[in-house]
Design a protein around this motif. Structure first.
Motif, PDB file in Angstrom:
ATOM      1  N   HIS A 137       2.324 -10.941  -0.186  1.00  0.00           N
ATOM      2  CA  HIS A 137       2.878  -9.690  -0.691  1.00  0.00           C
ATOM      3  C   HIS A 137       2.856  -9.716  -2.222  1.00  0.00           C
ATOM      4  O   HIS A 137       3.588 -10.477  -2.843  1.00  0.00           O
ATOM      5  N   THR A 179       4.227  -8.349  -4.660  1.00  0.00           N
ATOM      6  CA  THR A 179       5.356  -7.517  -5.065  1.00  0.00           C
ATOM      7  C   THR A 179       5.688  -7.735  -6.535  1.00  0.00           C
ATOM      8  O   THR A 179       5.868  -8.879  -6.964  1.00  0.00           O
ATOM      9  N   SER A 197       4.347  -5.625   3.970  1.00  0.00           N
ATOM     10  CA  SER A 197       4.712  -5.881   2.577  1.00  0.00           C
ATOM     11  C   SER A 197       5.727  -4.860   2.073  1.00  0.00           C
ATOM     12  O   SER A 197       5.612  -3.663   2.366  1.00  0.00           O
ATOM     13  N   TYR A 248       5.964  -3.899  -0.894  1.00  0.00           N
ATOM     14  CA  TYR A 248       5.325  -3.111  -1.954  1.00  0.00           C
ATOM     15  C   TYR A 248       3.820  -3.152  -1.727  1.00  0.00           C
ATOM     16  O   TYR A 248       3.259  -4.210  -1.432  1.00  0.00           O
ATOM     17  N   PHE A 249       3.191  -2.002  -1.835  1.00  0.00           N
ATOM     18  CA  PHE A 249       1.746  -1.903  -1.649  1.00  0.00           C
ATOM     19  C   PHE A 249       1.190  -1.161  -2.863  1.00  0.00           C
ATOM     20  O   PHE A 249       1.471   0.013  -3.073  1.00  0.00           O
ATOM     21  N   TRP A 250       0.425  -1.883  -3.683  1.00  0.00           N
ATOM     22  CA  TRP A 250      -0.061  -1.312  -4.938  1.00  0.00           C
ATOM     23  C   TRP A 250      -0.872  -0.033  -4.704  1.00  0.00           C
ATOM     24  O   TRP A 250      -1.598   0.088  -3.715  1.00  0.00           O
ATOM     25  N   GLN A 303      -4.052  -6.919   6.647  1.00  0.00           N
ATOM     26  CA  GLN A 303      -3.886  -7.245   5.236  1.00  0.00           C
ATOM     27  C   GLN A 303      -4.987  -6.590   4.408  1.00  0.00           C
ATOM     28  O   GLN A 303      -6.161  -6.632   4.781  1.00  0.00           O
ATOM     29  N   HIS A 304      -4.583  -6.007   3.315  1.00  0.00           N
ATOM     30  CA  HIS A 304      -5.512  -5.367   2.384  1.00  0.00           C
ATOM     31  C   HIS A 304      -5.915  -6.375   1.318  1.00  0.00           C
ATOM     32  O   HIS A 304      -5.078  -7.081   0.770  1.00  0.00           O
ATOM     33  N   SER A 310      -2.937  -8.192  -2.871  1.00  0.00           N
ATOM     34  CA  SER A 310      -3.040  -7.999  -1.426  1.00  0.00           C
ATOM     35  C   SER A 310      -1.738  -7.417  -0.904  1.00  0.00           C
ATOM     36  O   SER A 310      -0.714  -7.408  -1.600  1.00  0.00           O
ATOM     37  N   GLY A 311      -1.774  -6.945   0.324  1.00  0.00           N
ATOM     38  CA  GLY A 311      -0.581  -6.400   0.950  1.00  0.00           C
ATOM     39  C   GLY A 311      -0.840  -6.136   2.417  1.00  0.00           C
ATOM     40  O   GLY A 311      -1.972  -5.850   2.817  1.00  0.00           O
ATOM     41  N   ALA A 342       0.068  -3.843   5.759  1.00  0.00           N
ATOM     42  CA  ALA A 342       0.595  -2.528   6.131  1.00  0.00           C
ATOM     43  C   ALA A 342       0.210  -2.210   7.571  1.00  0.00           C
ATOM     44  O   ALA A 342      -0.741  -2.771   8.124  1.00  0.00           O
ATOM     45  N   HIS A 382      -1.543   6.718  -1.573  1.00  0.00           N
ATOM     46  CA  HIS A 382      -2.297   5.806  -0.718  1.00  0.00           C
ATOM     47  C   HIS A 382      -3.431   6.484   0.043  1.00  0.00           C
ATOM     48  O   HIS A 382      -4.016   5.878   0.938  1.00  0.00           O
TER      49      HIS A 382
END
Length: 594
Positions: free
Chosen positions: A150, A152, A409, A411-413, A465-466, A473-474, A476, A542
């Motif tokens: 994450h 974050t 996560s 937080y997801f950028w 995972q992105h 990364s994150g 979702a 997003h």
């Protein structure tokens, strides 16, 4: 997973098939062929410099690593004073007589340095300069490191950038920084596409050089000079450390046998750090990480990225210390060992070394301007070196089930250039009630699908995972429709080999954003069109109303704000012809599974 249904299109409202359904979005693309990096490149990304390296202490305290310079000097003075004070003690003298500094080698261990070792040494140094500089540029594109998957803000353990501002639409691209001239390769802010070609391409050559090195050291017995074979290497290393710190240095006999401190350093570099560089590098691959779930669940991309950074630090430290000792413990003899394969004090090795340094310095100075003048050459050569491996990894069909909702996560950028067209603003204002997804090209049944019609298709969910090319990364949860359902609906023609995804967003240089995906990946279990994220409607930041998920690819290829999909024979006929907006404009690659 998908909601089961006897008929995958049961209860789906009829798709619109009219004249507009066959109209392509190609006229909205920028077809300019970019061949150089200048001040207006990538929409004129302004320079933005970071801060001194910082490490987080506790929850919110940050330690400026520049303080390590005076602290290190102070500790060095103390260590020298202690070493000088204890060296003359009888017990220490007895210890040093028992362990003079070097372990005994086997009787059949080779003596001296063959010529091939000198060439290997030069090639390794030459290639490492490009790897380190491009690696630092890659780090600068997301100048933060984490210990969990994450990414974050505030949870990073290392950063060379200011804290993330509270702006909810602050993007990862905005967070990237510029490097001073001569440090990064190329160093310009957000030049990660070119940096990756340098890094991955030269890595390939470095690995080939390493394979040759391993074969030669094990076939000639040179490995015996690099591997500790007795436990007395540890007390001998302590003895050498005392000798160095007391400034009464040990007698160098590297032609025959390294002292134990050198032996340990060489062993760590050759047999630990070098393999670790490869392993941690592969640990950042989206295709491999998503496929090998048992490994990536513990060895996440962020752990791999942090460890990769430590490997970088080790190599830099080793080079600095190694060069310092070579030049201060009998430079002529040491240079003859490494460059001339002879054990004397002549100037032959020095002049060979000087010539090699000229080559390295010229390459160092020329690399960045060459990259800016000929980015397409860097792109093509890089792809020639690493493209085969990227294509191989693309064929790894990832399976669902790696993550659960507890892994999502916090937080997801956000990333990318947000859509600002009047068309998009009107659709957003109407909560996308009038939105239609146009799917056409080389298909039997071109269609236009509203969000209602998309939601009526078999529902697909995945928690994945992105992997952003920048390094964050994150995890979702995505909800939507699998691309296989779209493929089944439109029935592509046999000659359709690529799928183009068009965005409402306009790229930095003008023209809408797009990307090409191999048609085979449209049938992968984790390739989908998402309209929900974490059990909520996909947000503007997003990619609302629709975004692509393809978990064997890096994030920049997962188009957001999708307005249309086109099946084509080859991507060369679309836009700049290189497989995507970032490939056309910022010299990325169309295969990005690593």
């Amino acid at each position: 997973m998908e909601t089961p249904s006897d008929d995958p299109h049961e209860n789906v409202p009829a798709a619109d098939v009219g004249p507009d359904s066959r109209v392509s979005f190609r006229n909205e693309l920028d077809r300019t062929h970019y061949t150089a990096v200048d001040e207006d490149w990538a929409g004129h990304v302004p320079a933005q410099y970071g801060v001194a390296p910082r490490v987080r202490i506790g929850r919110s305290k940050w330690f400026n690593l520049l303080w390590l310079i005076p602290i290190g000097l102070l500790l060095m003075i103390v260590a020298i004073a202690v070493a000088k004070g204890i060296r003359d003690l009888p017990v220490v003298q007895d210890f040093m007589r028992q362990f003079p500094g070097a372990s005994k080698l086997p009787d059949d261990a080779p003596i001296g340095f063959p010529a091939w070792l000198g060439w290997q040494h030069f090639f390794n140094l030459f290639l490492m300069t490009f790897i380190i500089r491009s690696g630092v540029t890659i780090l600068a594109d997301h100048p933060r490191l984490y210990w969990t998957r994450h990414s974050t803000p505030g949870k990073d353990w290392f950063r060379i950038q200011k804290p993330v501002p509270p702006d909810p639409l602050y993007t990862a691209k905005q967070d990237s920084i510029t490097l001073p001239n001569g440090v990064g390769l190329p160093g310009r802010r957000h030049s990660i596409g070119l940096a990756r070609w340098w890094h991955l391409g030269v890595d390939t050559l470095w690995l080939l050089n390493g394979i040759v090195f391993y074969i030669l050291i094990f076939s000639t017995g040179q490995w015996m000079r690099l591997v500790p074979l007795n436990w007395d290497v540890i007390p001998n290393a302590v003895s050498v450390a005392i000798q160095y710190l007391s400034l009464d240095w040990p007698v160098e006999s590297g032609w025959v046998n390294y002292n134990s401190l050198q032996l340990i350093a060489y062993f760590v570099t050759v047999f630990i750090a070098a393999p670790a560089a490869l392993i941690t590098g592969l640990g950042m691959s989206p295709a491999l990480s998503t496929r090998f779930r048992a490994i990536s669940s513990l060895f996440s991309i962020q752990v791999a990225r942090s460890l990769h950074f430590f490997v970088l630090c080790w190599f830099v430290m080793f080079i600095v210390v190694h060069v310092t000792l070579v030049l201060t413990t009998g430079a002529l003899r040491n240079l003859n060992h490494m460059y001339a394969s002879r054990n004397d004090d002549s100037w032959v090795g020095f002049w060979i070394f000087a010539a090699s340094m000229v080559v390295v310095i010229v390459a160092w100075v020329a690399a960045t301007p060459f990259t800016y003048r000929h980015p397409r050459v860097v792109q093509k050569v890089g792809f020639a070196l690493i493209g085969g491996a990227q294509k191989l990894f693309e064929h790894i069909d990832s399976k669902p089930g790696q993550y659960t909702e507890k892994d999502i996560s916090p937080y997801f950028w956000h990333n990318g250039k947000y859509p600002e067209t009047e068309e998009y603003k009107q659709l957003e204002a109407g909560t996308f009630a009038d939105y239609t997804l146009r799917v056409n090209g080389l298909v039997e049944n071109p269609v236009e699908l509203s969000l209602e019609q998309l939601r009526a298709l078999p529902h697909h969910e995945q928690i994945t995972q992105h992997f952003c090319i920048q390094g964050w990364s994150g995890v979702a949860k995505w909800g939507g429709v699998s691309m296989q359902s779209i493929v089944d609906l439109v029935k592509p023609a046999p000659e359709a080999k690529w799928v183009i995804f068009y965005s409402f967003a306009v790229g930095p240089d003008g023209g809408i954003y797009y990307d090409a995906q191999p048609i085979e990946q449209m049938s992968y279990e984790l390739t989908m069109l998402a309209y929900d994220m974490n059990d909520d409607t996909l947000s503007f930041g997003h990619g609302a109303p629709l975004r692509l998920r393809n978990e064997v690819q890096l994030g920049f290829k997962l188009v957001k704000w999708i307005k249309g999909i086109e099946f084509v024979e080859h991507f060369s006929e679309v836009g700049g012809g290189l497989g995507g907006y970032n490939n056309d404009h910022e010299f990325f690659g169309y295969r990005q599974s690593i």
